[in-house]
Structure formats: C-alpha cells, structure tokens
Design a protein around this motif. Structure first.
Motif, PDB file in Angstrom:
ATOM      1  N   LEU A  65     -33.401  -6.614 -43.048  1.00 25.68           N
ATOM      2  CA  LEU A  65     -34.222  -6.066 -41.969  1.00 25.68           C
ATOM      3  C   LEU A  65     -34.298  -4.542 -42.030  1.00 25.68           C
ATOM      4  N   ASP A  66     -33.235  -3.901 -42.505  1.00 26.27           N
ATOM      5  CA  ASP A  66     -33.254  -2.431 -42.533  1.00 26.27           C
ATOM      6  C   ASP A  66     -34.171  -1.898 -43.636  1.00 26.27           C
ATOM      7  N   ASN A 116     -40.569  -4.040 -43.635  1.00 25.74           N
ATOM      8  CA  ASN A 116     -41.550  -3.617 -42.644  1.00 25.74           C
ATOM      9  C   ASN A 116     -42.240  -4.886 -42.156  1.00 25.74           C
ATOM     10  N   TYR A 142     -36.261 -10.575 -32.263  1.00 24.05           N
ATOM     11  CA  TYR A 142     -36.094  -9.826 -33.511  1.00 24.05           C
ATOM     12  C   TYR A 142     -34.949  -8.814 -33.381  1.00 24.05           C
ATOM     13  N   LEU A 143     -34.957  -8.084 -32.264  1.00 26.16           N
ATOM     14  CA  LEU A 143     -33.912  -7.080 -32.049  1.00 26.16           C
ATOM     15  C   LEU A 143     -32.550  -7.744 -31.887  1.00 26.16           C
ATOM     16  N   ALA A 151     -31.265  -8.598 -35.259  1.00 27.13           N
ATOM     17  CA  ALA A 151     -30.783  -7.378 -35.915  1.00 27.13           C
ATOM     18  C   ALA A 151     -29.403  -7.002 -35.377  1.00 27.13           C
ATOM     19  N   SER A 171     -30.745  -0.205 -34.977  1.00 27.76           N
ATOM     20  CA  SER A 171     -32.136  -0.359 -34.536  1.00 27.76           C
ATOM     21  C   SER A 171     -33.015   0.810 -34.997  1.00 27.76           C
ATOM     22  N   SER A 186     -33.162   1.829 -37.907  1.00 28.50           N
ATOM     23  CA  SER A 186     -33.645   1.542 -39.260  1.00 28.50           C
ATOM     24  C   SER A 186     -34.716   0.441 -39.262  1.00 28.50           C
ATOM     25  N   LEU A 187     -35.023  -0.102 -38.097  1.00 26.64           N
ATOM     26  CA  LEU A 187     -36.012  -1.183 -38.044  1.00 26.64           C
ATOM     27  C   LEU A 187     -37.429  -0.611 -38.086  1.00 26.64           C
ATOM     28  N   ARG A 188     -38.221  -1.188 -38.966  1.00 24.84           N
ATOM     29  CA  ARG A 188     -39.616  -0.769 -39.080  1.00 24.84           C
ATOM     30  C   ARG A 188     -40.515  -1.979 -38.929  1.00 24.84           C
ATOM     31  N   VAL A 240     -36.079   2.076 -30.539  1.00 23.65           N
ATOM     32  CA  VAL A 240     -36.420   1.617 -31.893  1.00 23.65           C
ATOM     33  C   VAL A 240     -37.489   2.576 -32.426  1.00 23.65           C
ATOM     34  N   TRP A 260     -40.498   1.905 -34.816  1.00 24.34           N
ATOM     35  CA  TRP A 260     -41.295   0.697 -34.573  1.00 24.34           C
ATOM     36  C   TRP A 260     -42.675   1.108 -34.053  1.00 24.34           C
TER      37      TRP A 260
END
Lengths: 646, 335
Positions: free
Chosen positions: A80-81, A84, A100-101, A104, A111, A113-115, A154, A157
């Motif tokens: 996930l990190d 995209n 999704y969060l 993660a 969070s 690093s989440l794209r 995030v 995002w």
C-alpha cells in the motif's frame, strides 16, 4: 527533458475480493502502475449482499466489499505504501476509504505514505451514474468531511475526483462537460470548512476525471480550456498563489459511449485516437489513463482484452516520440481559437448556474439534468439521421465475418455465477465471529457524529475495525439523512425533428389507441441497482414523441415495484433497461407476474437474449440498435399484437 | 394475490374496488377511461353503483402549483403521513391521480410522478398517472371518472395537477379541498392572485421550507396579501399558509390537520354539497361539449342554459349527460 509517462490503469474488479486480487496482481506484473478498483453496485449503493435489492448484482460490475476482511483480501500482497489506488466510489466513499485506511493501520502502513483517489463526486451520480443515496446537501457534507479529514491525516490522498467523464457519457457537449465539471468543483470548494490559509492546499488536492471522445482535436482544446479555467479560478476566486497548486490534475477514461457493438474491432482505432486527445498537448496532459476494452459493448471484458488496452498505452508512451517534446500546440492559432471558444462558452454557462444558486441548486431543480437529456436526444437523432457518422453502425456496415467474435468464446468473460453465493457465505461467517458489542458501540459513535455534525471519518474507521458491514454503515446514514430521488430530466422540452419516420409511427399510435379505446400507454423503468438511466430516458422521450403515454418510473426498482406500477397504471407494455448484466435475475421476476408484453434493453449477450425470449420477453435491444424510432415503432406493434388490435 | 377474479361490472367487482384491491380498481379505471361510445352504458352502471356505495366521509384533495414546486414530493410526504402506523386510517390507504400535460404535437405524454414516489410493498397506495390530453384546464378527460373510482376505494384521494394561471381552475371542480404548492420566492404566483387570475385556494403551502429565510419571507408575503383578497363572513374559511419540507417532514402533519379541519368546515358550512354539485355540473358539461361541441351547447340554448339544465338533471354525471343529449335531440347523433 522528456515528460514522465502517466499512470497506467485498468478499471477492474469482479466476482469476489479474492478473484479481483488475483486479477490486480497479474495486471501489475504486466506493467500496470496503479490500481483502479471497480466496486459492485450493492457496495456502491450501500447494501449488503443479502438485501433484496442486491439480487443478481453481487460481484457483477465490480468487486463486492462488505467488511474489512473483504478489503484486506482485495489488497493482499499489494504494497500500500508504494501503490496508487483509485477507487470509483461515491455515496459510500467515506466508508470504503475508512476500510482502506483501517487495512493500512492493521498492516502498520503510515497514512502519509498512502496515495490514491476516492472518486467521491456525488454530483454526477445525480446527473448520470445513479449510485447516489442521500439528498444533495447531506452528500456534500460527506464529500467535504472526506476532504477535511484527508488534508490533515492522509496528505497525499486525492479526496475527490470531480467527474466530467460521466457527463459526456450521457451526451454532454464539450462546453457542458467543462462548465458542469467546474461548477461542481466550485460548489465543493465553497462548502469546505477549512481555514483560509489552508484553502490553497485543499484546492491543490482537487483532481478531475475527464472523458475523451472521438473528435480528438476538439477534445485536446477542451482539455486546454479546462486547464486554463482551473488556473484562473484558483487565482481569482480562491487566492491560490502557488502555480503548482493551480495545476489542473486529471485522469481519463476514454469514451465508452462511442464504442460499438457491431464490428467491435473498430473500437481499437477509436480508443487510440481518443487517447491522443488527452496526451498530445503536454500542458494539458492527463496524469493517469484508463482505456476501455474493445469489446466492452458486448459484455464483461476478459483479462486478455484488458491487456490489449494496456498495450495501447504502453505503445503510445514508450514506442512513440510523444513524451519527448514540449507542448506541440504552442503558437497554433487554430488550437488557440477553438480553446478560447470553448472557454468563453463554458464561463457563460457557469455564470448561468451561479445565477441559479450554484451546482446544487441546478441539480435539485433539474436544470443540469434536463440540459444533458436534451443534448443526448440531439446526439441520438444525429446518429439516426446519419448526420453523425459512426463507421460500421450507420455507414460502411458491410463486413466479413469477424474471427474475433462469435463461436464458443462469445468474446466476453462469463461471470462466475457462484461468486454471489460465496460472498454471502463469507458475510454470514464474518457476522457470526465478530464482537456484536463492539459493532453496536462503533455504530452508536457513528450516529452521534452524524447528529452532532462531527466529521464522519474517525467513527467510520472505528466501525471498519469493529466489523461493521457496508449495509449497516449505510443504514445509519440513511436514518440520519433520508434517501433521495433525483430529477429525471425526462420532462425536458426536447424538440425532436418533425420529419422522417416519426409521422408514420404517430399515425400507428393513433390508430392502435383508437382501437384500444384509450391512448397507448407504456411503463419504462430500471430494475436492480444500475443507475445508468440515459437509455431508458431516451426511450421514454422518443416514445412520448411518437404519441405514447409513458409512465417513467426511474431507477433502482424491485421487480415487485414494477409489477405493481404496471398494474395500477394499466399500461399496454413494459420496457425494462438493465446495463449491469443482472437481466437473468431480474426480468423473469417481472414476467411471471404481468400479462402485458415486456421488452428489455441493455448490455445483453446473444445467448442471454435468446434465454430471455424463451421465457417470454417480446424483444431484446442492445447497443447495436441505435435507431430509437425503430425500437419505438417495434414497441407499438408488439403492444398492438398482444392486445389483439391490428 | 387473490385467485378468482370477479367478473367486470358485477357487484363482486364493485366490492373489490370498495375494499381497495389493485386489480379491480385497475380494471374499472381502464373501463371508465375508454372513450368508445359503446362503453357508455357500462360506464354509467359502474359509476352509479360506485357513487351510491362510496362512504360519505371519503374526500378528494387537489394539489396544484407551478412546475418545480415539488408537488410530487409533497404528495409523497402527505401519503406517507396518512399511512403511518400511528394514523387511524393507515390501513385504509390512499388513492392518487397524477396529471401531466400532453404534447400538443404528438399527443404523447411523459408521466414522471412515479419516479418521485416510493412506497413499501405492504402499503396501500394506488397511483394512476394520466395525461391531460387535449383538454385545457389541466385535467385529463377521464380524471373525473378516475377520481370517482378512487374516492369509492379510499378515504383520501389526491389529485395532482400542474400549472398556475388557468390550469388549476379545473382541479377546483373535482376536489373538495384545494392546496396550492408554492416554492419560496415565487413572485409570479403572488401576482396572479393579486390580479385575480388565480382563485384563492383552501390551503397554501410554502414548500422547501428547509431553505430558511427566503421561505419565511414568502410566507409572510402571502399572509400579508390574503386578508386583502378574501372577504370575511359567517361561512368563512381563512386559508392557512403552511411551511412544509418534504425532505425533513417538517410541517406535514400541520398540513394534514389543516386539511382535516377544512373538511369539517366544508361539511358544517354546506360548502361540501355545493362543491360536489358544481363538480357534477362541470363533469356533465365537459362530457357534453367534448362529444357534441359548441353546436351541441347552442342547441341547448347557449352555455348558461346548458349549465342550468346540467345542474338540474337527475342521477350521476353520466345520467345527466344523457339527459342533456336527449333534450338537445342528440341522443343518437353520430360522434
């Protein structure tokens, strides 16, 4: 310096989380660089698989995600990190993002690093796609909750992807696509409760999802107009000083509306040209691209079909010299003139919408919807008259037999009919092992936040961890906000041409009505959860123009509701439209209980059409039946025969 | 679903209509909508039987107003209120006739109200959409007959018509109570009232009450205007102005209460009987002039005389129609 390639995506998901995860991993191995998750309709409209409205729809047009376990399985072994992820999710966007969060968090992924992107654009759901649940104001609150939450928590995002894409799919002109898209963005920004110093950041996080049609020169100009107008809005209306934050960032799925069921191989060159419309101009180039499969109008594409579309992107980016140049339209007077023309017309339209009180008001009043219904009627009329050429459909229709379709393979993916059963079992097992007290506490916290106007994201993430289901989360919101029925637009004062085949049909309608003792009356509606209503709307409008009385019942109907309406209204014929592929589950339910003829339109493979006719459907229409007058004329004769009049 | 269907036109069928059963009501509606002259005798029978068996308390409420005022949503909210388990008549159900305009060019019509209404499967609601066809005045030719059928079946029947200016004229002659639905900021309608182009309705609704200030301003404008347009007297009804939000449900029960007290007032004042007589007269004249045109009216000595004859004719409206036809010597005239 050469431009970096855009992100390559394929909109996909089907059957179960497990099957979709397999598909994603194989697509990534083939060189796809981002995920684009397609959810099934129950997930998009907030129902668990065991809800009556979910019948026939589970796992059909996308993947079912009912719980955190489903989300976890869907993302298994996907980093996930480093991913995209784009999620096409709207009414239930806050919930799917929460899942999704939560996944993660479980995996210990930071969070920051989440794209990715949550589509989260409810406006076009009212206007085109139909997967809305709540009234506009409540929906806007959910949208801004997500924006306000992600900007802090995030930060990489994209909380919203304003979609003009779906407006073109229901017939929007380039000017309408630009104007309505930007008007929607203005409403969202105006409603966002962020401190003034944060506005530039929020503005910079807004991204768009656009369409690209076959008129690729005009589409290039449309994208340039979009880019300039967004920049100006940022500068003048929202005081965004940093030009980088004013960049018009957009992704694209090229046009599906223009893809044909007849001679489907012609769709490949169409897709290529449409991809050019959003990649040629460097200054207005797309950030990510999804290309439909060549056989989409026939049914669900196979992995090989999707691979072909991915290869088109890779050839464009890596084989050609496209990415080596600065903007090749710099200094072109022709492109500049066309761009300005679109720009000016779009500013005028935005002004008209603002005068009505903005996009929300123009949606509630039906203004936008009527304008789109009218444009679409115009478009269909042009195809019918041949004014708009569609090769292989209304011109150059002769063809040798195609080796690509027909035969046993039928050229499309057969849906795993057991997938829905599997999903149901999974859900039951999940419910029995979760901690009910935790579920109830989490739901209570969610209800409190809804009532007190607190941000919906934190309690939703808590619900995700506690094991709340998609249906339960959505029910809590339904209780708080109520459900909404959007204007249908079929009352648009569409003026169709007065000549041609229509007069003959009108005479037949009058003659048949005289024998029946009252005017020929039909019911048109959409059973199931599929909200793509433009086909049904156009049939209703053309049938009205042919002189019929048309009861238009809209979307998201159970077979039972259709049967009841048909009986109370005393109609002579029923027309059903289903694009999700759920026709086998929904149509027989209606047939069983009515005595009047039923015709069906939708994305229906030949084999299914035969199956439906065996069970008593009077006629089946698919995308290759583009001449609506012929369909309506046909409906008149079917009704006449069924009621024993000549 | 029931199994044995009653024969059309029989007492059993009438029984089923009175019980509010969908299939029977639908059959009878199809029958009374039929414009073929050969159907007249059967229609006369059924209307006569239904009228004589209709419970006296059953009532018809007209809902009118300009396009976009949200009439369908309001109708939905009202019906929901009456069907609510707490309401004494919830089991008896509600009938509704929704009238939409026809296209003059094609004769066709889009009947879109159903897309706005949503009811649970067990709830007893019967909705019939109708096109106004070539009729001026906003009512479909068969609306009066359809209303008669639904009024026999349900304690309350709503008639929804579009329009302000002239189209609401007819809804007054079919409904016992008339509600006009306005959206906030609807200055046009106020002008119509001031100019006397619009009859003062029995109840005024300022819809979309959730819009706040602008809605409240519209209500105060109306409240200021009404005393200037109505004359107080003994048998006087003061039209209330009610703010309603179908979305939130605010004001819906207030509206239902206002309708109930208007209905009481109609009965107490004798106005109900007057309105029903007027409805019958209009129905007769409408049937007569549609069939025989202005020439037919002339052969009765002009419209005033025709109206008097219609008013004094015996029986149901369909009987009255035949009475007028034979007086004019037109009984067997070709269509």
């Amino acid at each position: 310096m050469a431009d970096r390639p855009w992100i390559f995506r394929t909109y996909s998901g089907h059957s179960t989380a497990q099957a979709s995860n397999r598909l994603y991993r194989s697509n990534l191995e083939k060189g796809q660089t981002g995920l684009s998750i397609a959810f099934d309709l129950p997930t998009q409209t907030g129902y668990d698989p065991d809800h009556p409205l979910a019948a026939g729809e589970v796992g059909r047009v996308g993947v079912p995600v009912s719980t955190i376990d489903d989300m976890e399985q869907l993302l298994e072994a996907i980093p996930l990190d480093r991913m995209n992820t784009s999620m096409t999710i709207n009414a239930t966007a806050a919930w799917l993002l929460a899942l999704y969060l939560a996944v993660a968090e479980r995996r210990g992924v930071d969070s920051e690093s989440l794209r990715g992107t949550t589509q989260n654009d409810i406006f076009k759901e009212y206007l085109s796609r139909g997967t809305y649940i709540f009234p506009p104001d409540a929906s806007l609150r959910l949208t801004t909750d997500i924006i306000e939450y992600t900007v802090d928590q995030v930060p990489n995002w994209n909380p919203i992807n304003i979609c003009s894409y779906h407006l073109q799919e229901v017939g929007a002109t380039p000017v309408q696509e630009v104007a309505f898209g930007l008007a929607n963005a203005i409403s969202v920004l105006d409603a966002s409760q962020v401190p003034a110093e944060k506005m530039p950041t929020v503005f910079g996080r807004i991204s768009f999802f656009c369409n690209s049609g076959i008129r690729f020169i005009e589409e290039t100009c449309k994208m340039r107009a979009f880019t300039r107008m967004w920049d100006r809005l940022g500068r003048e209306r929202y005081n965004v000083e940093d030009p980088k934050l004013r960049r018009f960032r957009y992704g694209v799925q090229v046009n599906s509306l223009g893809l044909t069921e007849s001679q489907p191989e012609n769709n490949v060159p169409r897709i290529v040209l449409e991809a050019l419309g959003v990649s040629l101009s460097k200054d207005a180039r797309t950030r990510s691209l999804q290309l439909p499969a060549w056989n989409e109008a026939l049914g669900l594409p196979r992995p090989w079909d999707q691979q072909w579309s991915l290869r088109i992107q890779q050839i464009l980016a890596f084989e050609t010299d496209l990415l080596e140049y600065p903007d090749i339209f710099e200094g072109s007077r022709v492109i500049e003139e066309k761009t300005r023309e679109i720009e000016e017309a779009a500013w005028d339209e935005i002004r008209r919408i603002e005068e009505q009180g903005g996009a929300i008001a123009a949606i509630k009043s039906g203004y936008m919807k009527r304008a789109l219904v009218e444009s679409n009627a115009r478009r269909l009329e042009q195809i019918e008259s041949g004014e708009r050429v569609v090769v292989g459909l209304n011109r150059f229709v002769e063809s040798d037999p195609s080796p690509l379709v027909g035969g046993e393979a039928a050229g499309v993916l057969a849906v795993d009919r057991q997938a829905a059963e599997l999903q149901l079992e999974r859900l039951r097992a999940f419910r029995s092992k979760r901690n009910d007290d935790e579920v109830q506490t989490a739901l209570t916290a969610l209800r409190d936040a809804l009532q007190n106007g607190n941000n919906v994201m934190p309690p939703s993430i808590r619900c995700a961890h506690a094991g709340v289901t998609t249906g339960e989360w959505s029910d809590a919101l339904r209780d708080a906000f109520g459900e909404y029925r959007a204007p249908t637009g079929v009352d648009a004062p569409v003026k169709l041409r007065g000549d041609g085949p229509i007069n003959e049909i009108r005479e037949r309608v009058t003659a048949v009505s005289a024998q029946l003792g009252r005017r020929l009356k039909a019911l048109v509606g959409k059973p199931g959860l599929d909200g793509h209503s433009s086909g049904a709307e156009q049939i209703a409008i053309f049938a009205r123009d042919a002189g019929m009385e048309v009861v238009y019942q809209g979307i998201r109907l159970t077979p039972e509701e259709i049967v009841r309406s048909a009986r109370q209204e005393g109609v002579h014929l029923i027309g059903l439209s289903i694009l999700s592929g759920a026709h086998r589950a929904l149509v027989p339910e209606v047939l069983r209980q009515v005595e009047v003829p039923v015709v069906v339109g939708g994305i229906i493979p030949d084999e299914d059409a035969a199956w439906l006719k065996e069970r008593g459907v009077a006629a089946v229409y698919t995308p290759k039946d583009y001449d609506l007058y012929r369909i309506v004329g046909d409906m008149v004769e079917i009704a006449a025969r069924a009621h024993g009049v000549g | 679903m029931h199994t044995a269907l009653a024969e059309p036109g029989t007492d059993a069928e009438v029984e089923e209509v009175l019980r509010g059963e969908d299939p029977a009501i639908a059959r009878v509606l199809a029958q009374v909508e039929d414009v073929r002259p050969a159907q007249l005798e059967a229609q006369r029978q059924i209307i006569r039987t239904l009228e004589s068996s209709t419970p006296a308390a059953n009532t018809v409420i007209g809902l009118t107003g300009p396009p976009g005022a949200g009439k369908s949503s309001l109708a939905g909210a009202l019906i929901r209120h009456w069907l609510d388990a707490g309401h004494p008549d919830s089991a008896a159900g509600v009938g509704m006739v929704a009238v939409d305009p026809s296209s003059r060019r094609s004769g066709g019509a889009l009947l879109g109200d159903r897309a706005r209404l949503r009811f649970e499967s067990g709830e007893r609601v019967f909705v019939r959409s109708m096109a106004s066809r070539e009729q001026l005045g906003g009512l479909a030719p068969a609306t009066r007959a359809a209303v008669t059928v639904l009024r026999a079946a349900f304690p309350r029947t709503l008639v929804e018509t579009v329009g302000v200016g002239q189209s609401e004229v007819d809804v007054e002659t079919v409904a016992d109570s008339v509600v006009i639905v306005l959206q906030p900021g609807s200055g046009d309608t106020l002008q119509f009232m001031k100019a006397g182009l619009l009859e003062i309705p029995d109840v005024l609704v300022v819809h979309k009450w959730d819009l706040g200030e602008i809605a409240e301003r519209t209500r105060s404008d109306l409240l200021a205007l009404l005393p200037l347009l109505t004359t107080p007297g003994d048998a006087h009804w003061d039209p209330p102005v009610i703010g309603v939000s179908s979305q939130s449900g605010e004001g819906v029960s207030e509206l239902a209460e206002a309708l109930a007290s208007h209905r009481d007032w109609l009965e107490r004042s004798g106005e109900l009987a007057r309105r029903r007589r007027r409805a019958r007269t209009e129905w007769i004249l409408e049937l007569f002039s549609r069939r025989y045109g202005t020439r037919g009216i002339e052969s009765l000595g002009g419209s005033e005389s025709a109206r008097k004859l219609a008013a004094s004719s015996p029986g149901t409206a369909l009987d009255g129609f035949s009475d007028l036809a034979s007086r004019a010597g037109l009984e067997s005239a070709p269509k």
